[in-house]
Design an enzyme around this catalytic site. Structure first.
Site, mmCIF file in Angstrom:
data_model
loop_
_atom_site.group_PDB
_atom_site.id
_atom_site.type_symbol
_atom_site.label_atom_id
_atom_site.label_comp_id
_atom_site.label_asym_id
_atom_site.label_seq_id
_atom_site.Cartn_x
_atom_site.Cartn_y
_atom_site.Cartn_z
ATOM 1 N N CYS A 128 -5.473 -27.900 13.137
ATOM 2 C CA CYS A 128 -6.664 -28.705 13.412
ATOM 3 C C CYS A 128 -6.383 -30.193 13.271
ATOM 4 C CB CYS A 128 -7.810 -28.265 12.509
ATOM 5 S SG CYS A 128 -8.447 -26.632 12.986
ATOM 6 N N CYS A 176 -11.658 -28.723 9.395
ATOM 7 C CA CYS A 176 -10.574 -27.928 8.827
ATOM 8 C C CYS A 176 -9.362 -28.812 8.567
ATOM 9 C CB CYS A 176 -10.217 -26.795 9.779
ATOM 10 S SG CYS A 176 -8.849 -25.762 9.226
ATOM 11 N N CYS A 209 -6.196 -27.702 8.145
ATOM 12 C CA CYS A 209 -4.924 -27.064 8.461
ATOM 13 C C CYS A 209 -4.142 -27.893 9.477
ATOM 14 C CB CYS A 209 -5.120 -25.631 8.959
ATOM 15 S SG CYS A 209 -5.530 -25.465 10.714
ATOM 16 N N ASP A 249 0.865 -1.173 0.000
ATOM 17 C CA ASP A 249 0.000 0.000 0.000
ATOM 18 C C ASP A 249 0.906 1.228 0.000
ATOM 19 O OD1 ASP A 249 -0.735 0.623 3.475
ATOM 20 O OD2 ASP A 249 1.074 -0.083 2.504
ATOM 21 N N SER A 250 0.304 2.395 -0.047
ATOM 22 C CA SER A 250 1.111 3.582 -0.289
ATOM 23 C C SER A 250 1.686 4.209 0.975
ATOM 24 C CB SER A 250 0.255 4.630 -0.986
ATOM 25 O OG SER A 250 -0.813 4.984 -0.106
ATOM 26 N N ASP A 256 -8.033 -7.397 1.505
ATOM 27 C CA ASP A 256 -6.972 -7.554 2.495
ATOM 28 C C ASP A 256 -7.516 -7.094 3.841
ATOM 29 O OD1 ASP A 256 -5.383 -4.836 3.631
ATOM 30 O OD2 ASP A 256 -6.718 -4.503 1.915
ATOM 31 N N ASP A 286 -3.041 8.134 -1.875
ATOM 32 C CA ASP A 286 -4.327 8.839 -1.947
ATOM 33 C C ASP A 286 -4.458 9.767 -0.737
ATOM 34 O OD1 ASP A 286 -6.384 6.034 -0.730
ATOM 35 O OD2 ASP A 286 -4.300 6.609 -0.297
ATOM 36 N N GLN A 307 -11.901 7.178 -4.445
ATOM 37 C CA GLN A 307 -12.316 7.822 -3.199
ATOM 38 C C GLN A 307 -13.685 8.471 -3.391
ATOM 39 O OE1 GLN A 307 -10.941 7.489 -0.388
ATOM 40 N NE2 GLN A 307 -8.868 6.765 -0.833
ATOM 41 N N HIS A 341 -4.186 -21.379 11.422
ATOM 42 C CA HIS A 341 -5.585 -21.780 11.233
ATOM 43 C C HIS A 341 -6.411 -20.663 10.591
ATOM 44 C CE1 HIS A 341 -9.615 -23.266 11.860
ATOM 45 N NE2 HIS A 341 -9.886 -22.067 12.342
#
Lengths: 418, 417
Positions: free
Chosen positions: B337, B332, B334, B120-121, B294, B174, B217, B362
């Site tokens: 788990c 799950c 993973c 990101d900026s 994100d 921005d 924006q 997880h």
């Protein structure tokens, strides 16, 4: 009935130069072995500090014996009682032998709380007092393959009186006898082995007495307590261990508690110690340092000496101690580098050249420096991987040096920074 | 490992990806192929071809702020099937700084991450983290928290740092304004963001390797958003982010701005909704036409012992789990788990940091698996059904469905019973 199924097969014993061999028939199935001199795998509740099974899986050749301690376990007694299947299953461990100690060697605990009938451990919620009855009840929930008996080892402070030292020996023997009694009557502990604990502070006669008396009991081996790093200088420790060793049967292993520094390990091996606790890599990790001492020696003795002399000439590269201004300078040893130091900010080499651990194969000093400076959790993970690999490789080298009669060369190599 | 998706591994599409890659390396460092579109909602499943590997969308991108994903190694991240994650320009620009990272062969080299990175900026941190920051046409002025020196983060400076970091996707600087602010400041910020976009485009030294995304924006004002959309879509950028949301705004306003934005963004370019990561939000916003997301939430909440599950979350550190010998989620796949129980993790939290790492693994697995299932259902043409099943699992009863989600889904023709 407590006995000794485990068998210590020594292949080389040289008085004052250490013992080499294999501890066989370990574990309830009797399938495991552990080379000596060696160390146990130090864990918190079965977890190598900072590591999940995935990251721990990047390490090979870890010791076949996992150490857990009642200081991490005691507060979970109720949970384990309900679980019924012991700490090994609780922690999701497989293919390992479980050894249960009283204290966590990495964390010294407050003194002044032992009584004639009790010792205390410190969990996350505070102090937990243990009688032999509670101690043994805990062992039944832990279901280790072997454990040390309850002991009073609070003799390591300066100026511990003779009277106090004598009490620690007496109490520890009494606790041992009580533990063995309960053990023999407990079906749940069938096949589990017990180590007696030798106390005696820094007083030679008490050490000898403790050793002699403990050796009379039907134990599988011996823990040497109250000798931990910081409690006395190595010369005295060597003297005491040597004297105690004379009282102990040759064919039973000796486990030294609380000592992990490479120089002390080497000296204690020479004095007759077989097993150590591997908490030192964790302590190094916690101070943001990486083990860096050399232990590589050529198999050819002549070459080895030549290499050493050569290195002394060309040495003077960056692997020296950190700045003297550092607050924790006293804790840091000469066997490690302090990665928080500015000099590593743009050092793009691995932690240790030639190290094959995951950290050294994938990352550089500059990255570790960044992680430490920014307080990132990954620093602990990567350092623990490296420090563990480095430490266990040192033990491997130690055994090899003993096998080839090259202990002196190894000592010079390891200690050359002193 | 069943759960891991290798980069661009689907056999039927690998040939197409190869030809796309060839076309891409000749021209731009990003190519988007729409694999499937939901006939009911605005959802799409795409292959996003980036310099380091292909990314399957919709995608959730974990956030590795300081060049590390909080206790997880890059191998673990790869093993979880992550194809792209975030680094933070503000933090890395401060420590260790762009010069050092350049010496380390970019952020990829520094952290040894072989797949894609998005940076990101630094704009958001300006507003959220730093006190006494002052915004002018030049850029954002603030005092460094480390040495008190005054620093100016301009569009040029932000892009310069991101060029040094070498991320596959860079975000424009921005003019960030909190979504709860109203009045002329919002309009000012929107127009300034357009001007700063142009300056960012001009400042990008690595157009052949690094993609610069614009950020739409306009706050919660439909008119301002439309102006911004009209202007920014005239610029030749490979992708667009929808910014200025995911603050403290009302969800009812939030979704309307999201759907308005996707209505006016080009089909053939990826849409990145910034800062969104709660499961409901992800599923709804995919239905509204977003491709990339994100959020720090899954990894941050893990460190507090909060495990994300299809029926909500589970606070492992709570007493009720001390004797609970099941895994966090029995379904799950993973490592956490498959190997450990809630009771063990509960106990481990009292003695070792590894407990946090287990939950982090997880939670990332949960997020990535969710997105994988979303994508699969779009490809198979049953996304609306997936949404209904998902909502039923997450909320105990119909009257607990969040009103905004019901409305948002209704707007794209999905009715929840």
């Amino acid at each position: 009935m407590a006995g000794s199924r485990m068998k210590l097969e020594l292949s080389r014993v040289v008085q004052g130069r250490g013992r080499l061999g294999v501890l066989k028939e370990l574990g309830k199935t009797g399938q495991c072995t552990l080379e000596v001199p060696g160390c146990l795998l130090h864990t918190h509740l079965g977890t190598v500090p900072h590591l999940t099974q995935e990251t721990r899986g990047t390490l090979s050749d870890l010791p076949s014996v996992t150490q857990v301690s009642l200081s991490n376990i005691a507060e979970h007694q109720e949970v384990l009682e309900e679980f019924k299947d012991g700490v090994m299953k609780f922690a999701g461990l497989r293919d390992t032998v479980l050894y249960c100690s009283l204290h966590d060697p990495a964390t010294p605990c407050p003194t002044g709380y032992t009584t004639n009938k009790t010792v205390s451990v410190w969990g996350s919620g505070g102090r937990i007092e243990l009688t032999v009855a509670k101690f043994m009840a805990l062992q039944k929930t832990v279901q280790p393959d072997w454990y040390q008996s309850m002991a009073d080892g609070e003799t390591w402070l300066n100026n511990t009186s003779r009277k106090r030292v004598r009490k620690s020996v007496d109490r520890t023997l009494a606790h041992l006898d009580e533990c063995l009694l309960v053990h023999q009557q407990s079906q749940e502990l069938e096949g589990v082995e017990v180590f007696g604990v030798v106390e005696g502070g820094d007083i030679l006669e008490e050490r000898v007495r403790s050793g002699r008396e403990t050796a009379k009991r039907p134990v599988a081996g011996f823990c040497l307590d109250g000798l931990q790093t910081g409690s006395m200088d190595q010369a005295l420790r060597t003297q005491l261990i040597t004297a105690v060793a004379k009282e102990l049967p040759d064919d039973k292993p000796r486990l030294l508690q609380g000592v992990g520094r490479p120089d002390e390990v080497l000296a204690c091996v020479e004095a007759g110690v077989d097993l150590f606790e591997s908490f030192f890599p964790f302590q190094v990790t916690e101070r943001g340092c990486a083990l860096s001492f050399s232990f590589g020696i050529s198999l050819d003795p002549e070459l080895a000496v030549l290499e050493l002399d050569e290195e002394r000439v060309t040495s003077g590269e960056t692997q020296q101690n950190g700045d003297l201004n550092r607050e924790d300078q006293s804790l840091m040893t000469s066997f490690e580098i302090d990665l928080k130091d500015q000099r590593y900010k743009d050092d793009f080499r691995p932690l240790v050249e030639g190290c094959v651990c995951y950290c050294c194969q994938n990352h550089q000093r500059a990255y570790l420096h960044h992680l430490l400076v920014t307080n990132e959790l990954l620093a602990g993970v990567l350092l623990m991987i490296h420090n563990t690999a480095h430490y266990h490789a040192f033990f491997s080298a130690l055994r090899e040096a003993l096998a080839n009669g090259q202990l002196d060369v190894l000592k010079r190599r390891v200690l050359e920074r002193d | 490992m069943a759960a891991a998706t290798e980069c661009g591994a689907e056999a039927s599409t690998s040939e197409n990806n190869m030809s796309l890659k060839k076309a891409m390396s000749a021209a731009s460092p990003l190519a988007l192929r729409v694999v499937a579109e939901c006939p009911v909602t605005k959802a799409r499943a795409c292959d996003l071809i980036l310099p380091h590997c292909a990314v399957s969308t919709p995608v959730f991108m974990p956030v590795g702020t300081q060049g590390t994903l909080k206790g997880i190694t890059v191998d673990q991240l790869e093993g979880l099937g992550c194809q792209i994650c975030l680094g933070n320009t503000y933090h890395l620009g401060m420590r260790p700084g762009p010069d050092l990272i350049e010496k380390a062969k970019g952020l990829h080299g520094f952290m040894n991450w072989k797949r894609n990175l998005l940076t990101d900026s630094g704009g958001f941190q300006m507003v959220s983290l730093v006190e006494l920051s002052e915004v002018t046409e030049e850029g954002v002025k603030f005092k460094s928290p480390y040495d008190g020196k005054e620093i100016l983060l301009s569009p040029e400076k932000s892009i310069s740092i991101q060029n040094s970091l070498g991320s596959d996707i860079m975000m424009q600087l921005d003019d960030v304004v909190s979504s709860t602010v109203t009045g002329p400041r919002v309009e000012e910020a929107m127009h300034r963001s357009i001007r700063w976009l142009d300056r960012c485009i001009a400042a990008n030294k690595n157009t052949d390797k690094q993609n610069l995304f614009a950020i739409i924006q306009g706050g919660l004002n439909a008119e301002l958003r439309k102006v911004c959309l009209d202007e920014m879509t005239q610029r030749d950028v490979p992708g667009f982010a929808i910014g200025g949301l995911s603050g403290g705004e009302e969800k009812n306003d939030f979704w309307r701005m999201v759907t308005l934005s996707t209505d006016h963004l080009p089909r053939e370019k990826p849409r990145y909704l910034m800062g969104v990561g709660y499961a409901v939000d992800l599923v709804v916003c995919v239905a509204l036409g977003c491709d990339m997301f994100d959020c720090v939430f899954p990894t941050r909440t893990a460190r507090f012992g909060s495990a994300l599950v299809p029926w909500g979350s589970l606070q492992v550190k709570q007493k009720q789990y001390a004797k609970d010998f099941q895994p966090i989620d029995p379904e799950c796949q993973c490592h956490t788990c498959k190997k450990h129980s809630r009771a063990y993790l509960h106990a481990l939290f009292k003695s070792d940091t590894a407990a946090m790492h287990h939950i982090t693994v997880h939670n990332i697995a949960y997020q990535l698996t969710l997105m994988r299932s979303v994508r699969q259902s779009i490809v198979e043409g049953c996304f609306p059904e997936f949404i209904r099943t998902f909502m039923k699992r997450l909320f105990p009863s119909r009257d607990q469905y969040p009103g905004w989600a019901v409305d948002a889904l209704a707007s794209v023709n999905v009715t929840l019973e």
